[in-house]
Design a protein around this motif. Sequence first.
Motif, PDB file in Angstrom:
ATOM      1  N   LEU A 157      11.968  44.265  18.245  1.00  0.00           N
ATOM      2  CA  LEU A 157      10.533  44.392  18.063  1.00  0.00           C
ATOM      3  C   LEU A 157       9.937  45.316  19.127  1.00  0.00           C
ATOM      4  O   LEU A 157      10.408  45.351  20.265  1.00  0.00           O
ATOM      5  CB  LEU A 157       9.851  43.023  18.149  1.00  0.00           C
ATOM      6  N   LEU A 158       8.880  46.013  18.742  1.00  0.00           N
ATOM      7  CA  LEU A 158       8.148  46.887  19.657  1.00  0.00           C
ATOM      8  C   LEU A 158       6.749  46.336  19.834  1.00  0.00           C
ATOM      9  O   LEU A 158       6.042  46.082  18.857  1.00  0.00           O
ATOM     10  CB  LEU A 158       8.084  48.311  19.092  1.00  0.00           C
ATOM     11  N   ILE A 159       6.347  46.123  21.090  1.00  0.00           N
ATOM     12  CA  ILE A 159       4.993  45.676  21.404  1.00  0.00           C
ATOM     13  C   ILE A 159       4.270  46.831  22.062  1.00  0.00           C
ATOM     14  O   ILE A 159       4.743  47.383  23.065  1.00  0.00           O
ATOM     15  CB  ILE A 159       4.982  44.441  22.337  1.00  0.00           C
ATOM     16  N   GLU A 160       3.114  47.208  21.522  1.00  0.00           N
ATOM     17  CA  GLU A 160       2.389  48.374  22.003  1.00  0.00           C
ATOM     18  C   GLU A 160       1.027  47.995  22.582  1.00  0.00           C
ATOM     19  O   GLU A 160       0.529  46.896  22.372  1.00  0.00           O
ATOM     20  CB  GLU A 160       2.191  49.372  20.861  1.00  0.00           C
ATOM     21  N   GLN A 161       0.445  48.968  23.321  1.00  0.00           N
ATOM     22  CA  GLN A 161      -0.913  48.851  23.870  1.00  0.00           C
ATOM     23  C   GLN A 161      -1.078  47.609  24.743  1.00  0.00           C
ATOM     24  O   GLN A 161      -2.091  46.918  24.691  1.00  0.00           O
ATOM     25  CB  GLN A 161      -1.935  48.845  22.738  1.00  0.00           C
ATOM     26  N   LEU A 162      -0.079  47.336  25.560  1.00  0.00           N
ATOM     27  CA  LEU A 162      -0.164  46.189  26.473  1.00  0.00           C
ATOM     28  C   LEU A 162      -1.076  46.512  27.652  1.00  0.00           C
ATOM     29  O   LEU A 162      -1.000  47.608  28.216  1.00  0.00           O
ATOM     30  CB  LEU A 162       1.226  45.829  26.991  1.00  0.00           C
ATOM     31  N   PRO A 163      -1.928  45.584  28.050  1.00  0.00           N
ATOM     32  CA  PRO A 163      -2.771  45.821  29.223  1.00  0.00           C
ATOM     33  C   PRO A 163      -1.930  45.832  30.498  1.00  0.00           C
ATOM     34  O   PRO A 163      -0.845  45.232  30.544  1.00  0.00           O
ATOM     35  CB  PRO A 163      -3.737  44.625  29.207  1.00  0.00           C
ATOM     36  N   ASN A 167       3.144  41.373  32.687  1.00  0.00           N
ATOM     37  CA  ASN A 167       4.449  41.689  33.249  1.00  0.00           C
ATOM     38  C   ASN A 167       5.565  41.143  32.356  1.00  0.00           C
ATOM     39  O   ASN A 167       5.313  40.425  31.389  1.00  0.00           O
ATOM     40  CB  ASN A 167       4.584  41.170  34.692  1.00  0.00           C
ATOM     41  N   GLU A 168       6.788  41.491  32.697  1.00  0.00           N
ATOM     42  CA  GLU A 168       7.935  41.143  31.859  1.00  0.00           C
ATOM     43  C   GLU A 168       8.128  39.641  31.731  1.00  0.00           C
ATOM     44  O   GLU A 168       8.470  39.128  30.664  1.00  0.00           O
ATOM     45  CB  GLU A 168       9.188  41.804  32.428  1.00  0.00           C
ATOM     46  N   THR A 169       7.903  38.915  32.818  1.00  0.00           N
ATOM     47  CA  THR A 169       8.104  37.469  32.784  1.00  0.00           C
ATOM     48  C   THR A 169       7.110  36.796  31.858  1.00  0.00           C
ATOM     49  O   THR A 169       7.453  35.852  31.133  1.00  0.00           O
ATOM     50  CB  THR A 169       7.984  36.883  34.206  1.00  0.00           C
ATOM     51  N   MET A 170       5.871  37.255  31.862  1.00  0.00           N
ATOM     52  CA  MET A 170       4.858  36.694  30.965  1.00  0.00           C
ATOM     53  C   MET A 170       5.272  36.846  29.502  1.00  0.00           C
ATOM     54  O   MET A 170       5.208  35.903  28.718  1.00  0.00           O
ATOM     55  CB  MET A 170       3.518  37.386  31.192  1.00  0.00           C
ATOM     56  N   LEU A 171       5.720  38.053  29.150  1.00  0.00           N
ATOM     57  CA  LEU A 171       6.142  38.295  27.775  1.00  0.00           C
ATOM     58  C   LEU A 171       7.382  37.483  27.424  1.00  0.00           C
ATOM     59  O   LEU A 171       7.520  36.958  26.318  1.00  0.00           O
ATOM     60  CB  LEU A 171       6.417  39.785  27.575  1.00  0.00           C
ATOM     61  N   PRO A 179      13.724  31.215  18.190  1.00  0.00           N
ATOM     62  CA  PRO A 179      15.192  31.189  18.211  1.00  0.00           C
ATOM     63  C   PRO A 179      15.782  32.592  18.147  1.00  0.00           C
ATOM     64  O   PRO A 179      15.260  33.483  17.471  1.00  0.00           O
ATOM     65  CB  PRO A 179      15.541  30.391  16.948  1.00  0.00           C
ATOM     66  N   GLY A 180      16.890  32.770  18.856  1.00  0.00           N
ATOM     67  CA  GLY A 180      17.605  34.032  18.814  1.00  0.00           C
ATOM     68  C   GLY A 180      17.175  35.058  19.840  1.00  0.00           C
ATOM     69  O   GLY A 180      17.719  36.166  19.872  1.00  0.00           O
ATOM     70  N   TYR A 181      16.213  34.694  20.690  1.00  0.00           N
ATOM     71  CA  TYR A 181      15.746  35.643  21.709  1.00  0.00           C
ATOM     72  C   TYR A 181      16.906  36.079  22.609  1.00  0.00           C
ATOM     73  O   TYR A 181      17.681  35.247  23.084  1.00  0.00           O
ATOM     74  CB  TYR A 181      14.652  34.999  22.557  1.00  0.00           C
ATOM     75  N   SER A 182      17.024  37.393  22.826  1.00  0.00           N
ATOM     76  CA  SER A 182      18.112  37.917  23.659  1.00  0.00           C
ATOM     77  C   SER A 182      17.614  38.520  24.964  1.00  0.00           C
ATOM     78  O   SER A 182      18.028  38.115  26.048  1.00  0.00           O
ATOM     79  CB  SER A 182      18.925  38.966  22.884  1.00  0.00           C
ATOM     80  N   LEU A 183      16.719  39.505  24.860  1.00  0.00           N
ATOM     81  CA  LEU A 183      16.239  40.155  26.076  1.00  0.00           C
ATOM     82  C   LEU A 183      14.943  40.901  25.801  1.00  0.00           C
ATOM     83  O   LEU A 183      14.549  41.094  24.644  1.00  0.00           O
ATOM     84  CB  LEU A 183      17.299  41.124  26.622  1.00  0.00           C
ATOM     85  N   GLN A 198      18.792  38.101  18.065  1.00  0.00           N
ATOM     86  CA  GLN A 198      20.183  38.156  17.642  1.00  0.00           C
ATOM     87  C   GLN A 198      20.351  38.713  16.235  1.00  0.00           C
ATOM     88  O   GLN A 198      21.372  39.317  15.929  1.00  0.00           O
ATOM     89  CB  GLN A 198      20.805  36.767  17.745  1.00  0.00           C
ATOM     90  N   ASN A 199      19.343  38.519  15.382  1.00  0.00           N
ATOM     91  CA  ASN A 199      19.440  39.076  14.035  1.00  0.00           C
ATOM     92  C   ASN A 199      18.052  39.405  13.491  1.00  0.00           C
ATOM     93  O   ASN A 199      17.027  39.063  14.097  1.00  0.00           O
ATOM     94  CB  ASN A 199      20.196  38.131  13.080  1.00  0.00           C
ATOM     95  N   ASP A 200      18.039  40.069  12.338  1.00  0.00           N
ATOM     96  CA  ASP A 200      16.792  40.529  11.735  1.00  0.00           C
ATOM     97  C   ASP A 200      15.871  39.369  11.363  1.00  0.00           C
ATOM     98  O   ASP A 200      14.643  39.456  11.556  1.00  0.00           O
ATOM     99  CB  ASP A 200      17.085  41.340  10.467  1.00  0.00           C
ATOM    100  N   GLU A 201      16.441  38.301  10.836  1.00  0.00           N
ATOM    101  CA  GLU A 201      15.628  37.174  10.385  1.00  0.00           C
ATOM    102  C   GLU A 201      14.880  36.524  11.548  1.00  0.00           C
ATOM    103  O   GLU A 201      13.702  36.158  11.438  1.00  0.00           O
ATOM    104  CB  GLU A 201      16.506  36.129   9.677  1.00  0.00           C
ATOM    105  N   GLN A 202      15.564  36.379  12.671  1.00  0.00           N
ATOM    106  CA  GLN A 202      14.927  35.767  13.839  1.00  0.00           C
ATOM    107  C   GLN A 202      13.821  36.658  14.392  1.00  0.00           C
ATOM    108  O   GLN A 202      12.766  36.177  14.814  1.00  0.00           O
ATOM    109  CB  GLN A 202      15.982  35.478  14.902  1.00  0.00           C
ATOM    110  N   ALA A 203      14.045  37.969  14.373  1.00  0.00           N
ATOM    111  CA  ALA A 203      13.012  38.898  14.826  1.00  0.00           C
ATOM    112  C   ALA A 203      11.797  38.837  13.918  1.00  0.00           C
ATOM    113  O   ALA A 203      10.641  38.904  14.383  1.00  0.00           O
ATOM    114  CB  ALA A 203      13.572  40.319  14.861  1.00  0.00           C
ATOM    115  N   THR A 204      12.020  38.674  12.631  1.00  0.00           N
ATOM    116  CA  THR A 204      10.918  38.592  11.674  1.00  0.00           C
ATOM    117  C   THR A 204      10.069  37.352  11.899  1.00  0.00           C
ATOM    118  O   THR A 204       8.835  37.394  11.820  1.00  0.00           O
ATOM    119  CB  THR A 204      11.464  38.600  10.231  1.00  0.00           C
ATOM    120  N   VAL A 205      10.719  36.234  12.192  1.00  0.00           N
ATOM    121  CA  VAL A 205       9.979  35.000  12.474  1.00  0.00           C
ATOM    122  C   VAL A 205       9.072  35.191  13.692  1.00  0.00           C
ATOM    123  O   VAL A 205       7.899  34.794  13.690  1.00  0.00           O
ATOM    124  CB  VAL A 205      10.948  33.826  12.705  1.00  0.00           C
ATOM    125  N   ALA A 206       9.604  35.819  14.747  1.00  0.00           N
ATOM    126  CA  ALA A 206       8.805  36.068  15.945  1.00  0.00           C
ATOM    127  C   ALA A 206       7.665  37.037  15.651  1.00  0.00           C
ATOM    128  O   ALA A 206       6.538  36.857  16.134  1.00  0.00           O
ATOM    129  CB  ALA A 206       9.698  36.623  17.055  1.00  0.00           C
TER     130      ALA A 206
END
Length: 228
Positions: A157-163, A167-171, A179-183, A198-206
């Motif tokens: 996933l790509l997150i844009e226009q972040l204020p 920071n990285e820890t907040m995100l 589920p499936g979060y990697s990095l 880890q897979n497309d389905e988990q990214a879609t849920v997020a």
Amino acid sequence: MNLPYLHPAQQINQDSAPKETLYVTGLNDKIKLEDLKFVLYILFSQFGEVLQIVMKKTQKLRGQAFIVFQNITYATNAKSALSGMIVYDKPLIIEFAYKKSVIFDRMEGKFYYKQKQQKELQPTLPTDLIKEKKQKKLEDKLHNNNVFNQGEVNNVLLIEQLPPFVNETMLQELFRQYPGYSLIKLINARGLAFVEYQNDEQATVALKGLSNFKITPECQLKVKYAKK
């Protein structure tokens, strides 16, 4: 009848009745207070309007927070979903607060919560994140109609226009709930971040859960699939 003062650690066993206010313990007190408060806000506000977050740096109250919701339903749902969640390497211990008057007399004088006074309450949030008194309702439902018009489906996933204050820890604390979060990789200079699952389905849920999520009253997450 005047109630005796109870230290917050003693309060959770005295009254388990659901309330608008949650008492959170076990927080990592080595984290900067404003950063920790912000993370708590974005986590708990997913379940309903958060009116106030109260935290103190004093020795007796370090590692603790009081989260004030608009109503008991929001507080109950948040307690059920977030209890035990790891935040800054420590599990959240969440109970309903004992007595608002007793708790807030100790923490900051007096605090009264009444529905008729809601408009007068100001949430205690990080600097420059003061919540607007009036918020538009139902706008978050719009993302359900266009969430799949955001690029070719894949596991990043790509997150844009972040204020700049994000920071990285907040995100990480926000996206690792799914589920499936990697990095995650934050690029501050460009105001964007990449989150891998880890897979497309988990990214879609997020993506469905966090697209247009308000990280502040004025700023929504812009989430889409990253190009590969």
